[in-house]
Motif scaffolding. Structure first.
Motif, PDB file in Angstrom:
ATOM      1  N   VAL A 121       0.835  -1.203   0.000  1.00 59.02           N
ATOM      2  CA  VAL A 121       0.000   0.000   0.000  1.00 59.02           C
ATOM      3  C   VAL A 121       0.872   1.256   0.000  1.00 59.02           C
ATOM      4  N   LEU A 122       1.933   1.251   0.803  1.00 59.10           N
ATOM      5  CA  LEU A 122       2.819   2.419   0.853  1.00 59.10           C
ATOM      6  C   LEU A 122       3.646   2.552  -0.420  1.00 59.10           C
ATOM      7  N   LYS A 123       4.059   1.441  -0.978  1.00 63.05           N
ATOM      8  CA  LYS A 123       4.814   1.490  -2.236  1.00 63.05           C
ATOM      9  C   LYS A 123       3.965   2.115  -3.342  1.00 63.05           C
ATOM     10  N   LEU A 375      -1.812   8.347   7.717  1.00 65.28           N
ATOM     11  CA  LEU A 375      -0.707   9.310   7.745  1.00 65.28           C
ATOM     12  C   LEU A 375      -0.105   9.511   6.362  1.00 65.28           C
ATOM     13  N   ALA A 376      -0.062   8.422   5.586  1.00 64.02           N
ATOM     14  CA  ALA A 376       0.552   8.476   4.260  1.00 64.02           C
ATOM     15  C   ALA A 376      -0.421   8.903   3.175  1.00 64.02           C
ATOM     16  N   GLY A 377      -1.696   9.020   3.512  1.00 62.36           N
ATOM     17  CA  GLY A 377      -2.693   9.342   2.499  1.00 62.36           C
ATOM     18  C   GLY A 377      -2.958   8.174   1.575  1.00 62.36           C
ATOM     19  N   ALA A 378      -2.818   6.961   2.084  1.00 57.98           N
ATOM     20  CA  ALA A 378      -2.984   5.751   1.281  1.00 57.98           C
ATOM     21  C   ALA A 378      -4.326   5.101   1.576  1.00 57.98           C
ATOM     22  N   LEU A 387      -8.320  -0.147  13.190  1.00 58.94           N
ATOM     23  CA  LEU A 387      -8.860   1.204  13.139  1.00 58.94           C
ATOM     24  C   LEU A 387      -7.700   2.191  13.137  1.00 58.94           C
ATOM     25  N   SER A 388      -7.858   3.308  12.453  1.00 59.28           N
ATOM     26  CA  SER A 388      -6.810   4.319  12.474  1.00 59.28           C
ATOM     27  C   SER A 388      -6.733   4.989  13.834  1.00 59.28           C
TER      28      SER A 388
END
Length: 479
Positions: A121-123, A375-378, A387-388
């Protein structure tokens, strides 16, 4: 991804000089993410959680500059499933890997290709992704190896068996074996690891250096650095210089000692001093990571989370009772009582995370995925159970509360556990055992079973354990 041939030169330059590039100013945009995870380290093993015998000044500094969470839970009570929970955001009733299932000659049951990991997801969001330490979620060439699960770079141990030992003959860089100047005793199913005959390079030191180099190379960001250190798991071993804080003027341990004879692991004449030395060594390298971020001007644009994969162990000669490793809680590794699953969580991010704060927010390892993704907008897959907890990290707004937290475990006859508010239920064996019920607000040690006096809560926990458990053909409930 750096060429393997440059590794030795890069390490030499880094060790001698530190970062060669000038510090840069804080960057706009999504923050860098660093997750550092100890292996088999208990809630009470470090100074921010009350440890008085082991020196962890960098983790104490990290807590003073960040937020210390007192009710954070591991994904499982053993290694592989806790890592699967972290990377998939699914608790052990859903995550693909729910136990430590070995694949010979090297590796564990692989994380399946269809699993969506935090790294993937971050990639997709433009992050460089690296993992340095113990993987434990796949054998060589399987679908579960890090480079097939969203990580650009991996250095460390692919499997858990070799990660029991700190002077192996090789580690892995991506999919290639990297020889180390060590020699080990031949042992069945442990080729290239086992009791050390010649000690040339401590694996933890090399892993830490490689992690620092990843920061050097990706300082322009954004990057996701996952550092699952092997300390203090299994064999009690550390370089001679690491013992210094725990020796008297004559070179003897400052602690009472009963020598550990060795057997499967190497002998250790000072097991208490060795355990303390290992944790202090890891603490040193947590400090080096924080310092490297500051040197590059990245501290204000980085979130660092420090935790452990499960509670403390007695393997290799460890003595969690001596160090009060489980803190005030009952149990240790392989238990679903608090001592087996409640672990440290320190969050650090100057300007983003409150300094010197303490939080009793109840959350767990499967919450890290959606928290980091926000945090990453992903985006977050629908299958994620977490949960966030961004509001809990930043102290801004109200963090969500879980209806319940849930765990299941397939060893020692199996077990389930769930937490709902202040109430905790443990069931052994899973799906068929009797419910034990505890009020954590008044009985954090889980010493008084209240099931008989709260049949309504017992019934609710039975329903939770039925609904949270999804059967898996890989993980059959023991009959």
């Amino acid at each position: 991804m750096r060429p393997l041939a440059t590794t030795v030169l890069a390490i030499s330059a880094l060790t001698a000089c530190g970062p060669s590039a000038p510090a840069t100013s804080s960057q706009p945009g999504p923050p860098n993410i660093v997750i550092i995870m100890a292996d088999d380290m208990g809630w009470g093993d470090i100074q921010p959680y009350g440890q008085e015998k082991i020196q962890t000044p960098n983790l104490a500094r990290m807590a003073a500059e960040g937020t210390r969470f007192t009710a954070f839970y591991a994904g499982s009570t053993v290694c592989a499933p806790s890592r699967s929970v972290l990377l998939t955001g699914q608790h052990t009733g859903h995550t693909p890997i729910r136990g430590n299932r070995e694949v010979l000659p090297i590796g564990q049951a692989p994380l399946p290709a269809e699993a969506v990991t935090l790294a993937e997801v971050l990639k997709d969001r433009g992050y460089a992704t690296g993992v340095f330490g113990k993987w434990g979620l796949g054998a060589p060439e399987s679908e579960g190896i890090p480079t097939r699960q969203g990580f650009d770079e991996f250095f460390g141990y692919l499997d858990q068996r070799r990660a029991h030992f700190y002077y192996p003959e090789f580690l892995w860089h991506n999919e290639t074996r990297v020889p180390l100047p060590n020699r080990t005793e031949p042992a069945p199913n442990t080729v290239g690891a086992g009791r050390a005959l010649e000690k040339g390079e401590y694996s933890h030191d090399r892993i830490a250096t490689e992690a620092l180099e990843f920061i050097d190379e990706h300082r322009d960001g954004p990057f996701f650095l996952y550092v699952p250190f092997t300390i203090p798991h299994a064999e009690l071993a550390a370089p001679e210089d690491a013992f210094a804080p725990y020796l008297d003027a004559d070179g003897n341990s400052i602690f009472p000692e009963t020598p550990f004879p060795g057997e499967h692991y190497g002998p250790q004449p000072m097991p208490h001093a060795a355990y303390a030395a290992m944790i202090s060594r890891m603490d040193r390298d947590v400090g080096r990571i924080l310092d490297r971020l500051r040197e590059y001007g990245l501290a204000e644009n980085t979130i660092v989370l420090f935790t452990s994969d499960n509670g403390p162990s007695v393997e290799g000669g460890s003595d969690p009772d001596f160090f009060a490793s489980s803190g005030p809680f009952r149990g240790r590794k392989r238990d679903l009582y608090e001592g087996g699953i409640r672990v440290p969580m320190i969050a650090w991010g100057p300007g983003r995370i409150p300094a010197g704060a303490e939080s009793d927010q109840v959350w767990a390892m499967w919450d890290i995925f959606p928290t980091v993704a926000e945090l990453a907008g992903a985006s977050v897959p629908d299958e994620v159970d977490g949960l966030s907890m961004v509001a809990a990290l930043t102290g801004e707004g109200e963090a969500p509360e879980h209806d319940y937290l849930y765990w299941e475990f397939y060893e020692r006859g199996s077990a389930q556990a769930a937490r709902m508010g202040d109430w905790k239920a443990v069931r052994q064996p899973m799906l068929s055992g009797e419910i034990e019920l505890y009020n954590l607000a008044t009985d954090p040690r889980e010493s008084q079973d209240l099931a008989a006096s709260h049949p309504d809560l017992v019934q609710r926990f039975l329903e939770i354990m039925e609904e949270a458990h999804t059967p898996s053909p890989m993980w059959e409930v023991p009959s």
